[in-house]
Design a protein around this motif. Structure first.
Motif, PDB file in Angstrom:
ATOM      1  N   UNK A 142      -4.819   8.280 -17.315  1.00 42.08           N
ATOM      2  CA  UNK A 142      -5.341   7.449 -16.224  1.00 42.08           C
ATOM      3  C   UNK A 142      -6.851   7.271 -16.318  1.00 42.08           C
ATOM      4  N   UNK A 143      -7.473   7.761 -17.392  1.00 40.57           N
ATOM      5  CA  UNK A 143      -8.926   7.764 -17.494  1.00 40.57           C
ATOM      6  C   UNK A 143      -9.487   6.688 -18.420  1.00 40.57           C
ATOM      7  N   UNK A 144      -8.816   6.384 -19.538  1.00 40.82           N
ATOM      8  CA  UNK A 144      -9.332   5.381 -20.461  1.00 40.82           C
ATOM      9  C   UNK A 144      -9.522   4.051 -19.739  1.00 40.82           C
ATOM     10  N   UNK A 145     -10.636   3.380 -20.057  1.00 43.51           N
ATOM     11  CA  UNK A 145     -10.974   2.161 -19.348  1.00 43.51           C
ATOM     12  C   UNK A 145     -11.464   1.085 -20.309  1.00 43.51           C
ATOM     13  N   UNK A 146     -11.469  -0.147 -19.808  1.00 42.74           N
ATOM     14  CA  UNK A 146     -12.003  -1.264 -20.560  1.00 42.74           C
ATOM     15  C   UNK A 146     -12.706  -2.202 -19.589  1.00 42.74           C
ATOM     16  N   UNK A 147     -13.889  -2.673 -19.956  1.00 49.85           N
ATOM     17  CA  UNK A 147     -14.712  -3.510 -19.092  1.00 49.85           C
ATOM     18  C   UNK A 147     -15.120  -4.760 -19.854  1.00 49.85           C
ATOM     19  N   UNK A 148     -15.057  -5.903 -19.199  1.00 48.71           N
ATOM     20  CA  UNK A 148     -15.511  -7.152 -19.797  1.00 48.71           C
ATOM     21  C   UNK A 148     -16.999  -7.327 -19.499  1.00 48.71           C
ATOM     22  N   UNK A 149     -17.834  -7.288 -20.531  1.00 50.20           N
ATOM     23  CA  UNK A 149     -19.284  -7.411 -20.337  1.00 50.20           C
ATOM     24  C   UNK A 149     -19.666  -8.765 -19.752  1.00 50.20           C
ATOM     25  N   UNK A 150     -18.797  -9.758 -19.904  1.00 51.43           N
ATOM     26  CA  UNK A 150     -19.064 -11.084 -19.332  1.00 51.43           C
ATOM     27  C   UNK A 150     -18.596 -11.209 -17.897  1.00 51.43           C
TER      28      UNK A 150
END
Length: 464
Positions: A83-91
């Motif tokens: 439940x910890x891994x994440x992904x973020x869109x810099x845009x």
């Protein structure tokens, strides 16, 4: 800082909320594609990154549906228990990062049932001093019944908070409790604006018998304010403090550099070469460690504090008392666990959150950059210098006390607060904690805590 990393070319290691220290060259990157970025190219980049860095890479599929949206594809790769891994869109950072109520409206709260009252009620747990909410009359320990005029229940707390977060302003309705009766009072106006805070809120010295007891309340780890930590501890040292209470009850983590600074200020007989943390990864990432010196070299804020700079404030204690709750997470837990090889650590409060894992930050470093996503896959299991870790279930307190079982809440840093009082009792070797009777122990259940989002989804602090 935007740390750019391309899979198989640059490997930069980070702790759960902060970059660690090592970079190395590896294989050359494949040829850069041309033309518009396709969904398949994006997902292949994600999959390649996960195969190299992900702690559980042996469980990744040999073939995956690369036509899914990037976020759905990333989530399909995660281990079901991750439940910890994440992904973020810099845009689209605002669309992929959840804001924290505390840093937008200046307070955090829980929804609790109290005594004989039939209706759950809001309880203000923390207010940023000087925030609009505080100046308008909101304080720790206040009760409230409504958000934007809507009656708060155990079932709608999350929805009402979500509505508040999307608005530019709002209200909460304060209340008073008298036995089983709840009386609504005045409305407090709320204004949505970004709030910055110095996390070192309270620092005190108490005389307890023949001992000098230092106390700090530290709300999250931010190495921009390491100078304030050094100043506080220098004051402790100049006043011959020989016992220390560190209050991390709401601390969701943050910079491991700041965690190393705090630990070095308290621990005896360490040098800059002493190991602060160890971490073990998959068959590609291997096992590594970081000393205090390693971590001090990579502050996320760019404000450098050397180990020698800590000397004026180093107390070199034999033991430390740490106050915890289920919100105590990540770098906070690292302080507790990683001090144990060097000194006695006495924990008071509740079992901590249980985030004993670390991540790397992966971004497309090519020029021009083609992939806007930033990946934060779990990459390491954490342990201390003695190899002790494995606290995914949280770190159990030595003395279990729930602050909500003794209402009303005392001000932070008040010596009659039940968690602080227990530490003082142990330091004094006598005395007693505040009397708790059925009348002053009204809590039967806690339904919701707004601060938990910060512990669930706290992002890593990227150092310069």
């Amino acid at each position: 800082m935007d740390l750019r990393i391309f899979p198989r070319k640059i490997v930069c290691i980070s702790g759960v909320m902060a970059l660690l220290f090592a970079c190395r060259k590896d294989d050359a990157p494949p040829p850069t594609p041309t033309g518009p970025v396709t969904q398949q190219e994006t997902n292949n980049w994600i999959l390649d990154s996960m195969r190299y860095y992900y702690l559980w890479n042996d469980g990744l599929p040999g073939h995956a549906d690369t036509q899914l949206t990037a976020m759905n594809f990333f989530n399909s790769l995660r281990k079901t228990t991750d439940s910890f891994s994440q992904m973020i869109d810099a845009n689209n950072v605002s669309g992929t990062i959840q804001k924290d109520l505390l840093h937008v409206y200046g307070f955090s709260y829980a929804v609790v049932s109290v005594g004989g009252t039939s209706q759950p009620i809001g309880l203000i747990k923390f207010v940023i001093p000087g925030s609009d909410s505080n100046l308008d009359g909101l304080n720790r320990g206040d009760y409230f019944t409504r958000i934007n005029g809507k009656l708060l229940t155990a079932n709608n707390a999350l929805q009402l908070e979500s509505e508040l977060m999307k608005a530019t302003n709002g209200t909460i309705t304060k209340a008073a409790i008298n036995g089983s009766s709840v009386t609504e009072l005045n409305e407090i106006s709320l204004r949505n604006k970004l709030l910055l805070e110095n996390p070192l809120y309270v620092k005190k010295i108490w005389n307890v018998g023949n001992k000098k007891v230092g106390y700090i309340f530290y709300n999250y780890f931010e190495d921009y304010f390491d100078d304030d930590l050094v100043t506080a501890f220098t004051h402790f040292k100049n006043n011959q403090v020989n016992e220390l209470i560190i209050d991390l009850r709401y601390n969701p983590g943050g910079s491991l550099t700041a965690a190393a600074v705090l630990s070095a200020l308290a621990a005896p007989d360490i040098t800059e070469k002493s190991i602060f943390i160890k971490y073990s990864g998959n068959n590609k990432m291997g096992n590594q460690s970081a000393s205090f010196e390693n971590l001090l070299l990579v502050p996320s804020s760019g404000k450098f504090v050397s180990f020698a700079n800590l000397t004026p404030g180093r107390l070199s204690l034999k033991r430390v008392f740490v106050i915890t709750t289920s919100l105590t997470t990540s770098s906070s837990e690292a302080v507790i666990n990683n001090l144990k090889p060097y000194m006695q650590v006495v924990t008071i409060g509740e079992r901590t959150y249980g985030k004993d894992k670390a991540s790397v930050i992966i971004t497309d470093m090519r020029t021009p950059q083609r992939i806007s996503w930033m990946l934060y896959p779990i990459t390491y299991l954490l342990s201390n210098a003695a190899g002790q870790g494995n606290y995914a279930g949280g770190i159990a307190p030595d003395y279990q006390i729930n602050e909500l079982n003794s209402l009303p809440l005392e001000p932070l840093g008040d010596s009659t607060d039940p968690l602080i009082a227990k530490a003082i009792q142990l330091i004094d070797g006598g005395g007693r904690i505040r009397n708790v009777t059925p009348e002053t122990t009204p809590l039967s259940r806690s339904y919701y805590d707004s601060r938990k989002k910060a512990s669930d989804g706290s992002l890593m602090i990227i150092p310069h």
